[in-house]
Design a protein around this motif. Sequence first.
Motif, mmCIF file in Angstrom:
data_model
loop_
_atom_site.group_PDB
_atom_site.id
_atom_site.type_symbol
_atom_site.label_atom_id
_atom_site.label_comp_id
_atom_site.label_asym_id
_atom_site.label_seq_id
_atom_site.Cartn_x
_atom_site.Cartn_y
_atom_site.Cartn_z
ATOM 1 N N SER A 186 10.625 -9.327 1.033
ATOM 2 C CA SER A 186 9.901 -8.700 2.147
ATOM 3 C C SER A 186 8.433 -8.505 1.771
ATOM 4 O O SER A 186 8.095 -8.333 0.600
ATOM 5 C CB SER A 186 10.529 -7.348 2.494
ATOM 6 N N ALA A 187 7.592 -8.520 2.775
ATOM 7 C CA ALA A 187 6.152 -8.348 2.546
ATOM 8 C C ALA A 187 5.545 -7.500 3.652
ATOM 9 O O ALA A 187 5.998 -7.523 4.795
ATOM 10 C CB ALA A 187 5.457 -9.696 2.479
ATOM 11 N N VAL A 188 4.506 -6.762 3.268
ATOM 12 C CA VAL A 188 3.666 -6.026 4.215
ATOM 13 C C VAL A 188 2.263 -6.603 4.076
ATOM 14 O O VAL A 188 1.796 -6.830 2.950
ATOM 15 C CB VAL A 188 3.675 -4.517 3.926
ATOM 16 N N ILE A 189 1.594 -6.861 5.175
ATOM 17 C CA ILE A 189 0.232 -7.410 5.129
ATOM 18 C C ILE A 189 -0.714 -6.447 5.837
ATOM 19 O O ILE A 189 -0.286 -5.560 6.573
ATOM 20 C CB ILE A 189 0.163 -8.810 5.768
ATOM 21 N N ASN A 190 -2.016 -6.631 5.598
ATOM 22 C CA ASN A 190 -3.001 -5.779 6.276
ATOM 23 C C ASN A 190 -3.617 -6.499 7.475
ATOM 24 O O ASN A 190 -3.369 -7.689 7.707
ATOM 25 C CB ASN A 190 -4.069 -5.284 5.301
ATOM 26 N N GLU A 191 -4.413 -5.759 8.228
ATOM 27 C CA GLU A 191 -5.019 -6.308 9.449
ATOM 28 C C GLU A 191 -5.891 -7.525 9.157
ATOM 29 O O GLU A 191 -5.944 -8.474 9.944
ATOM 30 C CB GLU A 191 -5.865 -5.236 10.135
ATOM 31 N N SER A 192 -6.583 -7.504 8.012
ATOM 32 C CA SER A 192 -7.459 -8.626 7.667
ATOM 33 C C SER A 192 -6.665 -9.902 7.431
ATOM 34 O O SER A 192 -7.130 -11.000 7.755
ATOM 35 C CB SER A 192 -8.281 -8.277 6.417
ATOM 36 N N ALA A 193 -5.454 -9.769 6.867
ATOM 37 C CA ALA A 193 -4.610 -10.948 6.675
ATOM 38 C C ALA A 193 -4.144 -11.498 8.025
ATOM 39 O O ALA A 193 -4.073 -12.719 8.218
ATOM 40 C CB ALA A 193 -3.408 -10.588 5.803
ATOM 41 N N VAL A 194 -3.832 -10.592 8.950
ATOM 42 C CA VAL A 194 -3.448 -11.021 10.304
ATOM 43 C C VAL A 194 -4.589 -11.824 10.936
ATOM 44 O O VAL A 194 -4.380 -12.889 11.522
ATOM 45 C CB VAL A 194 -3.094 -9.793 11.177
ATOM 46 N N ILE B 3 -0.209 -3.036 7.969
ATOM 47 C CA ILE B 3 -0.924 -1.774 7.767
ATOM 48 C C ILE B 3 -2.358 -1.907 8.244
ATOM 49 O O ILE B 3 -2.907 -3.008 8.329
ATOM 50 C CB ILE B 3 -0.905 -1.333 6.288
ATOM 51 N N LYS B 4 -2.955 -0.771 8.539
ATOM 52 C CA LYS B 4 -4.372 -0.763 8.896
ATOM 53 C C LYS B 4 -5.204 -1.005 7.632
ATOM 54 O O LYS B 4 -4.825 -0.601 6.537
ATOM 55 C CB LYS B 4 -4.744 0.571 9.539
ATOM 56 N N ASP B 5 -6.329 -1.669 7.814
ATOM 57 C CA ASP B 5 -7.212 -1.937 6.673
ATOM 58 C C ASP B 5 -7.668 -0.640 6.026
ATOM 59 O O ASP B 5 -7.956 0.347 6.720
ATOM 60 C CB ASP B 5 -8.443 -2.724 7.123
ATOM 61 N N PHE B 6 -7.748 -0.624 4.686
ATOM 62 C CA PHE B 6 -8.346 0.513 3.987
ATOM 63 C C PHE B 6 -9.294 -0.012 2.908
ATOM 64 O O PHE B 6 -9.106 -1.096 2.366
ATOM 65 C CB PHE B 6 -7.277 1.444 3.409
ATOM 66 N N LYS B 7 -10.323 0.770 2.628
ATOM 67 C CA LYS B 7 -11.444 0.307 1.809
ATOM 68 C C LYS B 7 -11.152 0.506 0.315
ATOM 69 O O LYS B 7 -11.755 1.354 -0.355
ATOM 70 C CB LYS B 7 -12.721 1.037 2.218
ATOM 71 N N ALA B 8 -10.274 -0.314 -0.220
ATOM 72 C CA ALA B 8 -9.908 -0.210 -1.634
ATOM 73 C C ALA B 8 -11.056 -0.619 -2.546
ATOM 74 O O ALA B 8 -11.185 -0.113 -3.663
ATOM 75 C CB ALA B 8 -8.684 -1.079 -1.924
ATOM 76 N N GLN B 9 -11.913 -1.540 -2.084
ATOM 77 C CA GLN B 9 -13.038 -2.009 -2.900
ATOM 78 C C GLN B 9 -14.363 -1.332 -2.538
ATOM 79 O O GLN B 9 -15.421 -1.782 -2.960
ATOM 80 C CB GLN B 9 -13.195 -3.523 -2.745
ATOM 81 N N GLY B 10 -14.311 -0.258 -1.796
ATOM 82 C CA GLY B 10 -15.526 0.467 -1.461
ATOM 83 C C GLY B 10 -16.194 -0.040 -0.200
ATOM 84 O O GLY B 10 -15.573 -0.716 0.631
ATOM 85 N N PHE B 11 -17.481 0.255 -0.064
ATOM 86 C CA PHE B 11 -18.210 -0.032 1.168
ATOM 87 C C PHE B 11 -19.065 -1.296 1.086
ATOM 88 O O PHE B 11 -19.538 -1.772 2.094
ATOM 89 C CB PHE B 11 -19.113 1.155 1.526
#
Length: 791
Positions: free
Chosen positions: A551-559, A585-593
Amino acid sequence: MFKLNLKIALRNLWRNRGITSINVGGLAIALAAFILVVMYFTYETSFDKSNPNYKNIYVVGRIYPDFKTNYTSPPLVKAIKQNFPEVVRAGITKNGTFELALKNEGRTTFIKSFMYSDYEAARILNLNPSTGLQKPKGESEFFFYLNKESMRAIFPNKKDEKPEMVSMGSSTSGHTGMITGSIVNDLHSNINFDALSIASELGKGENYGYNNYNTYIQVKPGTDVANLEQKITDLYRKELLKGETDQKTIEEIKSISTFLDPLSNLHLRPKAGNDAPYKILFALSVLGVLILVIACINFTNLSIAQATKRAKEVGVKKVMGAYRFQLTTQFLTEIFLQCFAATIFALILAELALPYFNNLFQINLSIWTIENNLFWQLPLILCLITLIAGTYPSLVLSGFKPALVLKGNFATSKQSSWLRNGLLVFQFSIAVIFIIGLLIINSQLKYMRTQDLGFTANQVVYIKNITYFNKPENFAPLRDKILKIDGIKAATVATDVPDGAENGSNGYTFEGVQASIDFVDVDFDYFETLDIKLKQGRFFSPSFSTDTVNSAVINESAVAKYGMKNPIGKTIKGCNTDYKIVGVIKDFKAQGFESIVQPTIYSIKNPCGNPKLQIMLKIEENKMASALATLKSQWPRINPKDGEDFRYEFLDELYGKLFKKQEQLQSVFFAAALLTIFIAILGLFAFAKYITNGRIKEIAVRKILGASDIQIFKLINSSFFIMVLVANVISWPVAYILTKKWLETFAYRIDLPVLPFISSALITILLTIITVSIQAKRAVKANPVDALKYE
């Protein structure tokens, strides 16, 4: 003659000690700032220069259509060695993945950065242990070195270089290792580590899919690097195409290339990486130069303003036979004396400010060391500012006509007046740019601190760990023990924490579309622990047995990357696995701004993934202290491999380090804005005094004719008000362009605001009115009779 000129110079400087103090003081402050900038510039641009082959060393990297990376695979370095005679040496290194505890007789040191290197890479990078660099014999032998500081921590009384045995991990783990010797950890190098392992060869048996090594090559002097870069690209493509028959894959491989990045680039602006350090250095260097230029402008302005007081002296000397060259030399000597005094004071000020500067940039600079090159830079700077600040005033003063000045009807020319006004406008233009820059940096930082990150870093604790939890069943017992502690709400483990570090990447295919996207290997409760928002579908759950398989979960950017429509339940292929998408999942800023959110896939099982080491816990705020204390006391039972070595960091503090460079820039602009305003106001104060004194009789006449104090204040301020207004108008477009370009370095940023531009105008105009009015007050309040009684 020199003695006479020196005596005249000292007398003139003492007679005009007020102006001299302003000249020397303003120049000293600016020069102190410039000295710090020069030292920092020298430090930042000299990384790795101690390596004798500095100019011929390159990092080999890969370029894909949508990203660049310095990571390569072991077979590539072998192919480069075999095919290119211009490559003298080629080797690889690899960084460790966890923090390791070393123990000896009750003493412990933590190895935070561990590096593996083959023998050839050690030679290229000039890694020299205290016992000398030796090549390990055979495949199984390797040498293990500690840096001097770590060696001293666990062997404080060691005097020789004999190998030593140490315990690794917890005291009950039973793991031991042999320390071969010590090695100097060069902090002034990009190749930095606490411990180093040197083997004869690294990555044996690994194919081109294992891209987690750094490849270094040393080329012959005079090598055509661009040509070599292309040849390595051709070789790399050829290697990847071996045995490949799928036409689509072949086309994708043809779009891949390699690059060679000089060792000199790695610290400031690597081809694959963040060039924020270079931007900070460039901005700092420009600020330093501008501050010094502003101080020199002050010097020039005030020297020209004082011209009338020296006119008769020049006239008499010329009548007595003095040449213009002699007079120019005399005035340059006076200016040199002031600049020399300013340099002495500047060194004192720089020494006082150095601890704060070192703390801001986390470095250890010293004025009194030969390595910083000040011993030759400072005399050069002194001569340069003497020429910049003194040449024009010296030519003006030495160019007076004796026939005019001895009649007493000398007045400074309109050309000098225009120059003085122009220089004053330039000063304030720079000050306005700094003010606008500071206000916009503040706005962007405020935005970054208050913007929704897409995840919650508060109350999340990152536990440092050396145990692999690649399978959920391995982590489940530990999770159960942790969740029994009062205050801990969630626990998970993953390959990465959202602290700005880059994730791994790989090729994944969705409905025939292949793309390289990031991957993160997680466990149950990863998204819940970080409070990441679900957009579609569901998170991973123990209730679904397939979640631990495919199973996998992807983020909005992958969509968006794949142009997916209704992705839930569909298949995405990668790492020899057909993953079923169960959630978005909704995108989150793991690498900062600064970086845009990368397309990412999350899975529990990933054959291509890294070890799951990073433990994260969600803890109630009011129970944080007690929960951490309980964890520390119970950690030997909860996680025996770590045992007594319980270490943690708060995730919000880790993430906050991403703002460090911008906070440095904010501090620099704040200091620069204060300095430029102070120096400009200092010059304005003296200049206003000169102008007011020159109009003292005019003011007296106006008062006798009935002018009010307000009217006279308005008269004196009007010319300065216009100059500052012009300075704002000139500086606004420049500030707009510069700040817009700076904001464009952020993927997530504020819209360029108007308020800083208006605020800068109000600040500079208000300061000008206050400064000029203070000077004009004495002339306005003076008795007109005193000014006119000799007429």
